[in-house]
Design an enzyme around this catalytic site. Structure first.
Site, mmCIF file in Angstrom:
data_model
loop_
_atom_site.group_PDB
_atom_site.id
_atom_site.type_symbol
_atom_site.label_atom_id
_atom_site.label_comp_id
_atom_site.label_asym_id
_atom_site.label_seq_id
_atom_site.Cartn_x
_atom_site.Cartn_y
_atom_site.Cartn_z
ATOM 1 N N GLU A 263 21.877 -52.964 -10.086
ATOM 2 C CA GLU A 263 21.929 -52.746 -11.797
ATOM 3 C C GLU A 263 20.698 -52.808 -11.917
ATOM 4 O OE1 GLU A 263 24.538 -55.683 -14.053
ATOM 5 O OE2 GLU A 263 26.050 -56.231 -12.330
ATOM 6 N N LYS B 240 17.930 -53.971 -14.558
ATOM 7 C CA LYS B 240 17.622 -55.157 -15.564
ATOM 8 C C LYS B 240 16.966 -54.620 -16.903
ATOM 9 C CE LYS B 240 16.226 -59.740 -15.476
ATOM 10 N NZ LYS B 240 15.530 -60.662 -17.231
ATOM 11 N N LYS C 262 23.219 -58.662 -6.742
ATOM 12 C CA LYS C 262 24.257 -59.218 -6.624
ATOM 13 C C LYS C 262 25.578 -59.129 -5.860
ATOM 14 C CE LYS C 262 25.188 -59.474 -11.681
ATOM 15 N NZ LYS C 262 26.008 -59.330 -13.156
HETATM 16 C C1 LIG Z 1 24.873 -62.918 -14.391
HETATM 17 C C2 LIG Z 1 23.504 -62.517 -14.379
HETATM 18 C C3 LIG Z 1 22.417 -62.976 -15.952
HETATM 19 C C4 LIG Z 1 22.179 -61.736 -16.581
HETATM 20 C C5 LIG Z 1 21.918 -60.390 -15.753
HETATM 21 C C6 LIG Z 1 21.195 -60.066 -16.760
HETATM 22 C C7 LIG Z 1 20.859 -58.741 -17.425
HETATM 23 C C8 LIG Z 1 20.833 -57.484 -17.462
HETATM 24 N N1 LIG Z 1 18.964 -57.941 -18.687
HETATM 25 O O1 LIG Z 1 20.505 -56.546 -17.483
HETATM 26 C C9 LIG Z 1 21.772 -57.708 -16.063
HETATM 27 C C10 LIG Z 1 22.608 -58.781 -14.989
HETATM 28 O O2 LIG Z 1 23.699 -58.346 -14.320
HETATM 29 C C11 LIG Z 1 23.015 -59.897 -15.168
HETATM 30 N N2 LIG Z 1 23.751 -60.950 -14.293
#
Ligand SMILES: Cc1ccc2cc(C(N)=O)cc(O)c2n1
Length: 323
Positions: free
Chosen positions: A113, A115, A290
């Protein structure tokens, strides 16, 4: 009368559906004029029957009277931060640690994904109705910003479709797309008002408004990236399938979401997105990888503050913004 109630229900579900098509799928089926006609009809009908207005009606997104302060709320499941990777070697070591821990040499499937560079938020739905929105805060205590999140079009007030759990906590990132940020700052500059230094600060400032009518005027979006508390329902095992379920229930899922069959494909994904970073409609500061299975995530658990099963591979810092 039953006729009025059923027309109200039909209008609300039609508007929720088209809202989802437009804001979350970016694939509208009707024209803006037709959408506006539906909304105007609903507003008129609710004006004639105010006692039939429900909190999840699409007309209830305009914000309400200002709060005097934000209430602190507790996250039943802590919202943890992510461990960072700063090099390919770090990412390979992340993969190796997981294989060692799982006592396996098998390739691990990862969810990939972007961020998003925004503000993390937790949304709680009971029987499909949004009942609480809260900031991450320190991971355990956050601020109740329900009134503010209700004004964001890509956050459903009522879940679409069916099959969602009785209690569902959806976590995601609230952000301001680059175009909305530029437009907002241009207007602020013309009015001699304060400018925001970047879209992240603009999103944070917009969510800190005690007057949700101001938040309603800001071009914010929310992209779902995980689930927290789930009661009274079953979710798929693969993380990417969970996000697809969330999309069906009305959430915006980032279109760059992908699954990688092994860590090498993760590195390819990282490079591909890094190359197109400046062309994206929103700011990102890395990629989140992940383990794509909740079962394996549960086996791997968390390091003191961050999950053992996820890592954020950050991009090198961009040259400073010059306004
Ligand atoms: C577990 C976790 C924690 C923060 C996260 C933050 C983002 C993000 N900032 O896009 C995306 C994610 O899949 C996240 N996943």
């Amino acid at each position: 009368s039953p006729a009025v109630s059923s027309e109200l229900e039909q209008l609300r579900s039609a508007i929720n559906y088209h809202n989802h098509r437009y804001h979350s799928l970016d694939a509208p089926e009707i024209s803006d004029a037709e959408y506006d006609r539906l909304m105007q009809r609903l507003k008129n009908l609710e004006a004639e029957h105010p006692e039939l207005i429900t909190p999840d009606s699409p007309t209830q997104r305009v914000g309400s009277a200002p709060l005097s302060a934000f209430v602190t709320v507790v996250h039943e499941m802590p919202m943890l931060s992510l461990d960072n990777a700063f090099s390919d070697e770090d990412l390979l070591a992340f993969n190796k640690r997981i294989q060692d821990r799982l006592k396996s040499k098998e390739d691990i499937e990862f969810a990939c994904e972007v961020k998003l560079d925004g503000i993390a938020v937790s949304l709680i739905y009971r029987d499909g109705i949004l009942v609480r929105g809260a900031t991450r805060g320190d991971g355990t205590n956050g601020e109740d910003i329900t009134q503010n999140v209700r004004t964001i079009a890509s956050i459903p007030l009522r879940l679409l479709g069916k099959g969602y759990p009785q209690t569902l906590e959806v976590r995601g990132e609230i952000y301001m797309p680059k175009a909305g940020f530029e437009k907002f700052n241009a207007k602020a500059f013309a009015a001699g008002e304060k400018l925001f230094i970047n879209p992240r600060n603009a999103a944070a400032g917009s969510l800190r408004q005690l007057d949700s009518r101001l938040t309603a005027a800001r071009p914010l979006e929310m992209c779902a990236y995980s689930v927290g508390l789930v009661e009274g329902g079953e979710l798929p095992d693969r993380h990417t399938d969970i996000l697809k379920s969330l999309q069906g229930w009305g959430f915006l899922i980032n279109r760059e979401l992908d699954a990688a069959n092994n860590i090498q494909e993760c590195l390819e994904y990282y490079r591909r997105i890094h190359e197109k970073r400046s062309a994206l409609a929103y700011d990102i500061d890395g990629i989140v990888f992940k383990v794509n299975s909740r079962k394996l995530q549960d086996e791997l658990g968390f390091i003191s503050r961050a999950p053992r099963w996820a890592v954020a591979y950050k991009f090198p810092a961009q040259e400073e913004m010059t306004l």
